[in-house]
Design an enzyme around this catalytic site. Structure first.
Site, PDB file in Angstrom:
ATOM      1  N   GLY A   1     -11.097  -0.536 -10.078  1.00 39.76           N
ATOM      2  CA  GLY A   1     -11.176   0.386  -8.913  1.00 39.76           C
ATOM      3  C   GLY A   1     -11.247   1.789  -9.567  1.00 39.76           C
ATOM      4  O   GLY A   1     -11.760   2.756  -9.254  1.00 39.76           O
TER       5      GLY A   1
ATOM      6  N   GLY B   1     -11.026  -6.204  -6.866  1.00 43.10           N
ATOM      7  CA  GLY B   1     -10.672  -6.438  -8.105  1.00 43.10           C
ATOM      8  C   GLY B   1      -9.259  -5.668  -8.567  1.00 43.10           C
ATOM      9  O   GLY B   1      -8.446  -5.274  -7.595  1.00 43.10           O
ATOM     10  N   SER B   2      -9.013  -5.641  -9.812  1.00 43.60           N
ATOM     11  CA  SER B   2      -8.000  -5.026 -10.364  1.00 43.60           C
ATOM     12  C   SER B   2      -7.837  -3.511 -10.085  1.00 43.60           C
ATOM     13  O   SER B   2      -9.167  -2.758  -9.656  1.00 43.60           O
ATOM     14  CB  SER B   2      -7.710  -5.065 -11.906  1.00 43.60           C
ATOM     15  OG  SER B   2      -8.876  -4.493 -12.612  1.00 43.60           O
TER      16      SER B   2
ATOM     17  N   CYS C   1      -3.770 -11.296  -4.324  1.00 42.61           N
ATOM     18  CA  CYS C   1      -3.566  -9.837  -4.475  1.00 42.61           C
ATOM     19  C   CYS C   1      -2.396  -9.565  -3.482  1.00 42.61           C
ATOM     20  O   CYS C   1      -1.847  -8.677  -3.643  1.00 42.61           O
ATOM     21  CB  CYS C   1      -4.844  -9.082  -3.988  1.00 42.61           C
ATOM     22  SG  CYS C   1      -5.295  -9.927  -2.209  1.00 42.61           S
TER      23      CYS C   1
ATOM     24  N   GLU D   1     -10.933  -2.897  -2.707  1.00 43.68           N
ATOM     25  CA  GLU D   1      -9.896  -3.789  -2.626  1.00 43.68           C
ATOM     26  C   GLU D   1      -9.085  -4.116  -3.815  1.00 43.68           C
ATOM     27  O   GLU D   1      -9.713  -4.891  -4.460  1.00 43.68           O
ATOM     28  CB  GLU D   1     -10.088  -5.132  -1.541  1.00 43.68           C
ATOM     29  CG  GLU D   1     -10.502  -4.791  -0.390  1.00 43.68           C
ATOM     30  CD  GLU D   1      -9.380  -4.598   0.603  1.00 43.68           C
ATOM     31  OE1 GLU D   1      -8.001  -4.759   0.047  1.00 43.68           O
ATOM     32  OE2 GLU D   1      -9.551  -4.210   1.596  1.00 43.68           O
TER      33      GLU D   1
END
Ligand code: NAD
Length: 506
Positions: free
Chosen positions: A243, A238-239, A294, A260
């Site tokens: 994270g 995710g963003s 991404c 990730e």
């Protein structure tokens, strides 16, 4: 396709995958970005449900870790077979929930199939080393054991492949999984789980109850996984914002994490580049999935000698690209996920203008209902790498900058966070090798003459700085799902201690 038919297509597709849960029984409204209207409403899980799932998974781990790895691989082989049968349906769900084109939806499911094939082979290759020991009459080796419960948190823009990257590996490694999909794409998750349950039914009794579970709901359920000591590994996609919250919380309890996160990916176009190939690679990398990957190409450094060839050609490609509902038309660019994504794009373009940028495109397109957000992809010519260029805006914006010195271009390329994917377009061997060398791209993915997006499962997928350095999928990513033990076996009649140490006990 009208809203009603979209909702009924959703129901039929979910049913075809084997989902039995009610699609109009709850408080979580699922909206399709294709039309901006509701296609289902789901019941959500509570924090107590999450705790119960974790307990069940922990119990499942006790049994699953003892099943021989190649037999665990058999489950994943069957899963791959079931995925092949449901490829069209799952691909359609990806299109309905994430707004991707049919080929992108099918491509995502193909990645799931590919990682299953990879993981089946891997189930016979969970190798440890035998290590030369300094002690006579001893043998030293390392052994890999199952790790424990794996919590998988995923983003809206890849509603199924990252779960499969994680779960195919986790299952052959001996770990149960609990999946917290994006609250924007829970239907695809339920469909995937139903497909896996078909494989489990064929597999038989070796598989314990609760080997794979899905948590439907918002970030608070992700949080329940993140803070639970019983979840050995958190793999969160995710963003970068997410994270930054998840990473420290897992670290605080000495858990393991694979993060990730976002990518502010760039390409460098050198004087010797094959211009036609470069144009196609950049156009796909920057506009594919409406800039919501991404690995989307977000920055482009073009050598001054070819800038006046590349940029007009790119602008032409951008002006001619078709935008619209990819399930109804042949449009190459589908919708943004929601209004917040559109607002973020408008804000970034305004900031770019203030920083001296010239914007081409970026307008909202009148190609769907008011509740859907379709935009013309934007190219922004920037005088330098400032303002919004230094961050990821999850929308189709390509910032283009001119460079004269190659080393300076690499400096600029590396001078942002989010070092996920990168590309160089050149036929010059020195430039190519420099870009791939220790003083070249600092990203987890560095490509030559192909774009930044479109990774395949055989290689480890992931970024370096500001992406958590996570590694999923191929290469040796499997090691994150296992724990390593070093074993020393003494088959002599002596007990040699560490060098120089004596210990007399009488
Ligand atoms: P997001 O960060 O808003 O949400 C991702 C997931 O995290 C969701 O399931 C959400 O519920 C959960 N979450 C959010 N806050 C949380 C918290 N505090 N604790 C636990 N869970 C939490 O991201 P998004 O908008 O769904 O996806 C887009 C982002 O994901 C982009 O930044 C994109 O680059 C990134 N992404 C990265 C990869 C990769 O492999 N590197 C792949 C796809 C998407």
């Amino acid at each position: 396709m009208s809203t009603n038919s979209l909702a009924s297509t959703t129901r039929a597709t979910m049913e075809a995958c084997g989902v039995t849960a009610s699609l109009d029984a709850g408080s979580l409204t699922v909206v399709s970005p294709l039309t901006g209207e509701a296609v289902a409403s789901l019941a959500t899980h509570s924090a107590d449900d999450a705790k119960a799932m974790i307990r069940t998974a922990k119990q499942a781990f006790r049994q699953w870790r003892l099943v021989p790895a190649p037999r665990r691989g058999e489950l994943v082989r069957l899963f791959g077979e079931e995925l092949r049968k449901s490829k069209e349906d799952l691909g359609r769900m990806v299109s309905i929930e994430a707004g991707k084109s049919p080929s992108e939806g099918l491509g995502e499911v193909q990645e799931m199939i590919d990682i299953c094939d990879f993981a089946v082979g891997l189930s016979r290759q969970l190798y440890g080393l035998t290590i030369a020991t300094e002690r006579p009459g001893h043998r030293m080796m390392e052994t890999w054991h199952p790790l424990g419960v794996v919590g998988i948190i995923t983003a809206f823009n890849f509603p199924c492949a990252p779960w499969a990257w994680n779960s195919a590996l986790a299952l052959v490694c001996g770990d149960p999984v609990i999946w917290k999909p994006s609250e924007k794409t829970p239907l695809t998750a339920l469909a995937c789980q139903a497909v896996l349950e078909r494989a489990l039914a064929r597999f038989g009794e070796d598989a314990p109850e609760g080997l794979s579970q899905v948590l439907v709901g918002g970030p608070e359920l992700g949080e329940a996984l993140v803070t639970s000591e019983a979840v050995a590994l958190i793999s969160a996609t995710g963003s970068t914002r997410m994270g930054r919250i998840v990473g420290p919380k897992v670290a605080e309890r000495f858990g393991r994490s694979i993060l990730e996160l976002g990518g502010n990916n760039a390409g460098i176009v050198c004087p010797s580049a094959d211009l036609d190939m470069t144009l196609r690679a950049v156009a796909f990398g920057a506009m594919g999935t409406a800039g919501q990957r991404c690995t989307t190409t977000r920055r482009l450094f073009v050598h001054e000698s070819i800038y006046d060839q590349i940029v007009p050609a790119l602008k032409k490609a951008y002006a001619s690209v078709s935008v619209g509902n990819p399930l109804e038309t042949n449009a190459l660019v589908g919708p943004l996920i929601d209004k917040a994504a559109f607002d973020g794009m408008v804000e970034a373009l305004n900031e770019a203008k203030e920083a001296g940028g010239t914007v081409h495109g970026g307008e909202r397109q009148d190609v769907g209902p008011d509740t859907a957000y379709y935009v013309k992809p934007a190219i922004v010519e920037m005088p330098s790498q400032t303002g919004p260029v230094t961050r990821e805006t999850f929308a189709p914006i390509l910032y283009v900058m001119k460079y004269s010195d190659f080393d300076e271009a690499i400096e600029q390329h590396n001078d942002v966070g989010g070092g996920l994917s990168s590309s160089i377009f050149t036929t010059d061997l020195r430039e190519m090798e420099t870009f791939l060398s220790a003083r070249g791209s600092d990203c987890g993915i560095a490509n030559v003459n192909i774009g930044t997006s479109g990774a395949e499962i055989g290689g480890a997928f992931g970024g370096e700085k500001e992406t958590g350095g996570g590694r999923e999928s191929g290469s040796d990513a499997w090691r994150a799902y296992m724990r390593r033990a070093t074993n020393t076996i003494n088959y002599s009649r002596e007990l040699p201690l560490a060098q120089g140490v004596s210990f007399d006990i009488g």
